[in-house]
Scaffold this active site. Sequence first.
Site, mmCIF file in Angstrom:
data_model
loop_
_atom_site.group_PDB
_atom_site.id
_atom_site.type_symbol
_atom_site.label_atom_id
_atom_site.label_comp_id
_atom_site.label_asym_id
_atom_site.label_seq_id
_atom_site.Cartn_x
_atom_site.Cartn_y
_atom_site.Cartn_z
ATOM 1 N N SER A 1 37.531 38.653 36.097
ATOM 2 C CA SER A 1 37.759 37.411 35.179
ATOM 3 C C SER A 1 36.479 37.621 33.898
ATOM 4 C CB SER A 1 37.340 36.227 35.820
ATOM 5 O OG SER A 1 35.708 36.357 36.504
ATOM 6 N N HIS B 1 43.807 36.341 38.377
ATOM 7 C CA HIS B 1 43.736 35.984 37.223
ATOM 8 C C HIS B 1 44.886 37.350 36.602
ATOM 9 C CE1 HIS B 1 40.174 33.986 35.920
ATOM 10 N NE2 HIS B 1 40.019 34.460 36.998
ATOM 11 N N LYS C 1 45.611 29.186 37.931
ATOM 12 C CA LYS C 1 45.654 29.403 36.491
ATOM 13 C C LYS C 1 47.247 29.106 36.488
ATOM 14 C CE LYS C 1 41.452 31.753 38.125
ATOM 15 N NZ LYS C 1 40.907 31.010 38.930
#
Length: 396
Positions: A188, A216, A247
């Site tokens: 990240s 991610h 996300k």
Amino acid sequence: MEEKRYADIFGKCEKYTLANEFRAKGIYPYFHALESRQAPEVQMEGKRRIMLGSNNYLGLTENPEIIQAGLDALKEYGTGCSGSRFLNGTLKMHLELEAELARFLHKEAVMTFPTGFQSNLGIISAIVGHGDYVICDRENHASIYDGCRLSYGRMLTYGHANMEELEMQLQKIPDNAGRLIVTDGVFSMQGDIAKLPEICRLAKKYGARVMVDDAHGLGVLGEGGRGTASHFGLEDEVDIYMGTFSKSLASLGGYMAASAEVVDFARHNSRPFIFAASIPPAQCAVALASLRYIEAHPEIVARLSQLSNYARAAYKARGVKIIEATTPIIPIYTYEAERTLVVAKQLYEAGVYVNPVLPPAAPADGCLLRTSYMASLTEALIDEAADVIASVLGEA
């Protein structure tokens, strides 16, 4: 008689001065207040800022179709479930989300958690028991470390992406001990991708299982955004996927994807799952609508990659030194902590929001500005931000 003195547990709080030192210098970088939606351009503390610090990779937090799904669920189911999934807190929609996500990820089963952080706590503490070993990349997310601490197993670590050290750690483990290799898929802070082919090869050689934190990676890598394992064609080699809804899926929560028997075991043994309230109806609906949107619009993943590459080229053209990667996370070197905070403040005042990364998330001499990109950005906004960044760095 002298009065007995006891240690005050709040003593450490009184001695903590670092935040106030940054405040006194006017470079404290945290808790800036948004006054608008999470979007490419935001209102933050009374001023327009270009948002280069969000994990809203596909820009779906402001998608009208997805917002409507959340509103509809709020009206139909109310504000919350008021209980654990284990008891009264399971909605039919939770089961739909788990089934559709399992199908999307090409896994037999999925279970969901209220947050991404809680997902790692819940998965690792359930799977890694007495006598087991969990082996971690040293740059794994903090939630992985805390999941290891919550388990009853022993944690070993290896240097970031150092496959020789990973093999050395695997060789130390007794043959009769269970072993789980855990790695971020996309790291990240620096945006680099795990060496998953080598990790899977070593896992097979030493009888280990593999878990990938794809917080991610989902919506970013792989076929249609299916993540890091798909990116490498290793979906059958990775035993557990973990990911988040906060996300690319524009919501809140997290998940574990694995074989049906492993998920069923975790459902009945994961304390962070059993003793936590379930994902609220609106957030569940938003995650489900976002998943369906990605499946229907795989071109949005390609657009994110295109814009990320455009941003990398824009920085290089302006002489800005970046950390090379192929993801929508583009770190910019600033080296020293105080310089990093000064530059971050100057950028903020100039209308560009970025995230400063300091120790322990970065080495003391390797601090950086973490910039991240959304599929809803435009080339014009990237150029505007790159001009500001190059100008500020040139003067700092």
